[in-house]
Design a protein around this motif. Structure first.
Motif, PDB file in Angstrom:
ATOM      1  N   MET A   1      11.749  45.198  -4.252  1.00 31.85           N
ATOM      2  CA  MET A   1      11.973  44.027  -3.446  1.00 31.85           C
ATOM      3  C   MET A   1      13.423  44.000  -2.964  1.00 31.85           C
ATOM      4  N   GLY A   2      13.612  43.524  -1.749  1.00 31.10           N
ATOM      5  CA  GLY A   2      14.937  43.460  -1.164  1.00 31.10           C
ATOM      6  C   GLY A   2      15.754  42.309  -1.687  1.00 31.10           C
ATOM      7  N   LYS A   3      17.061  42.473  -1.587  1.00 35.09           N
ATOM      8  CA  LYS A   3      18.005  41.445  -2.015  1.00 35.09           C
ATOM      9  C   LYS A   3      18.905  41.144  -0.824  1.00 35.09           C
ATOM     10  N   ILE A   4      18.921  39.879  -0.376  1.00 36.44           N
ATOM     11  CA  ILE A   4      19.777  39.478   0.735  1.00 36.44           C
ATOM     12  C   ILE A   4      21.185  39.223   0.208  1.00 36.44           C
ATOM     13  N   LYS A  86      18.770  48.418  11.221  1.00 35.17           N
ATOM     14  CA  LYS A  86      19.272  47.077  11.517  1.00 35.17           C
ATOM     15  C   LYS A  86      18.106  46.165  11.843  1.00 35.17           C
ATOM     16  N   TYR A  87      18.187  44.940  11.361  1.00 35.79           N
ATOM     17  CA  TYR A  87      17.228  43.888  11.684  1.00 35.79           C
ATOM     18  C   TYR A  87      18.053  42.779  12.319  1.00 35.79           C
ATOM     19  N   VAL A  88      17.759  42.475  13.568  1.00 34.60           N
ATOM     20  CA  VAL A  88      18.576  41.537  14.331  1.00 34.60           C
ATOM     21  C   VAL A  88      17.751  40.309  14.699  1.00 34.60           C
ATOM     22  N   VAL A  89      18.243  39.149  14.298  1.00 26.55           N
ATOM     23  CA  VAL A  89      17.588  37.881  14.612  1.00 26.55           C
ATOM     24  C   VAL A  89      18.015  37.478  16.021  1.00 26.55           C
ATOM     25  N   SER A  90      17.042  37.364  16.928  1.00 25.79           N
ATOM     26  CA  SER A  90      17.364  36.988  18.307  1.00 25.79           C
ATOM     27  C   SER A  90      16.118  36.527  19.035  1.00 25.79           C
ATOM     28  N   SER A  91      16.295  35.553  19.909  1.00 29.36           N
ATOM     29  CA  SER A  91      15.192  35.122  20.774  1.00 29.36           C
ATOM     30  C   SER A  91      15.341  35.725  22.166  1.00 29.36           C
ATOM     31  N   THR A  92      16.446  36.446  22.416  1.00 28.49           N
ATOM     32  CA  THR A  92      16.701  36.983  23.756  1.00 28.49           C
ATOM     33  C   THR A  92      16.749  38.508  23.837  1.00 28.49           C
ATOM     34  N   GLY A  99      22.414  50.927  17.186  1.00 31.29           N
ATOM     35  CA  GLY A  99      21.562  51.957  16.612  1.00 31.29           C
ATOM     36  C   GLY A  99      20.108  51.540  16.499  1.00 31.29           C
ATOM     37  N   ASP A 100      19.423  52.161  15.558  1.00 29.72           N
ATOM     38  CA  ASP A 100      17.994  51.915  15.386  1.00 29.72           C
ATOM     39  C   ASP A 100      17.749  50.618  14.630  1.00 29.72           C
ATOM     40  N   GLY A 101      16.719  49.923  15.040  1.00 28.95           N
ATOM     41  CA  GLY A 101      16.400  48.698  14.335  1.00 28.95           C
ATOM     42  C   GLY A 101      15.272  47.936  14.978  1.00 28.95           C
ATOM     43  N   LYS A 102      15.107  46.735  14.492  1.00 31.15           N
ATOM     44  CA  LYS A 102      14.009  45.874  14.923  1.00 31.15           C
ATOM     45  C   LYS A 102      14.559  44.481  15.191  1.00 31.15           C
ATOM     46  N   VAL A 103      14.081  43.878  16.262  1.00 29.42           N
ATOM     47  CA  VAL A 103      14.456  42.503  16.573  1.00 29.42           C
ATOM     48  C   VAL A 103      13.467  41.580  15.853  1.00 29.42           C
ATOM     49  N   LEU A 104      14.021  40.601  15.128  1.00 31.73           N
ATOM     50  CA  LEU A 104      13.203  39.607  14.447  1.00 31.73           C
ATOM     51  C   LEU A 104      13.189  38.338  15.294  1.00 31.73           C
ATOM     52  N   GLU A 111      10.275  35.613   8.691  1.00 30.63           N
ATOM     53  CA  GLU A 111      10.530  37.031   8.987  1.00 30.63           C
ATOM     54  C   GLU A 111      11.390  37.683   7.906  1.00 30.63           C
ATOM     55  N   VAL A 112      12.403  36.965   7.434  1.00 27.62           N
ATOM     56  CA  VAL A 112      13.278  37.531   6.401  1.00 27.62           C
ATOM     57  C   VAL A 112      12.549  37.600   5.060  1.00 27.62           C
ATOM     58  N   SER A 113      11.700  36.654   4.774  1.00 24.43           N
ATOM     59  CA  SER A 113      10.881  36.731   3.548  1.00 24.43           C
ATOM     60  C   SER A 113      10.018  37.986   3.563  1.00 24.43           C
TER      61      SER A 113
END
Length: 192
Positions: A1-4, A86-92, A99-104, A111-113
């Motif tokens: 499990m991940g740790k923020i 990278k996981y990037v929180v964005s509505s735009t 680099g490589d990643g996913k927009v949340l 989404e973070v859970s």
């Protein structure tokens, strides 16, 4: 499990705004001014943190900020940060800039859970204070790593904003960094 893990540089009075002075904030530039010779020791700690991270979680502006500063670098620390997912929180945004990643999108807490279930290890949040505040509000932050700089700025955006309730933390570690910085680690306190 991940740790923020929220990892940030902070003034004695809690200001996190414009540490490098490039955002035009009148109190900006405190990172270099008050870090001085201690920044080499600070860099060693941050590099070790990057080596242990499994992913980065950022807001849109932080993704852009880091992309302009790190993608052109080729040292070992930059290679590690640039290669992390990278996981990037964005509505735009349509795609991650750094680099490589996913927009949340959508429900940040939800989404973070999910992300915490998918990533095993440290998911580090750098400089994304609005995202960090949402995560704190929803009890999703597991650890805070604060490098405290010896300056009171008196104004500026602070790490913590208003919350709907108190958040209990437990001091997990303290370390002097160089001669003037302090590195504090706090963990979320479990209910008794």
């Amino acid at each position: 499990m991940g740790k923020i893990v929220i990892s940030t540089n902070i003034s004695l009075d809690g200001v996190v705004q414009d540490p490098d002075g490039k955002e035009g904030f009148r109190q900006g530039g405190w990172f270099l001014s008050y870090g001085g010779d201690d920044l080499k020791a600070w860099g060693a700690i941050m590099f070790e943190e990057a080596r242990n991270a499994q992913a980065l979680l950022l807001g849109r502006r932080s993704d852009e900020w880091f992309a302009t500063r790190w993608l052109s670098r080729t040292d070992e620390w930059a290679n590690r940060l640039n290669s992390l997912p990278k996981y990037v929180v964005s509505s735009t945004l349509d795609k991650v800039q750094w680099g490589d990643g996913k927009v949340l999108r959508g429900d940040v807490a939800g989404e973070v859970s999910k992300l915490k279930q998918e990533v095993d290890g440290d998911i580090v949040v750098y400089a994304s204070y609005q995202v960090g505040r949402v995560l704190m509000e929803h009890d999703l932050v597991d650890e805070l790593r604060l490098t405290v700089f010896p300056v009171v700025l008196g104004a500026g955006e602070r790490l913590f904003g208003e919350t709907s309730d108190q958040r209990s933390l437990r001091l997990a570690g303290t370390q002097t960094v160089g001669e003037g910085l302090t590195y504090l680690t706090y963990e979320r306190a479990t209910a008794v």
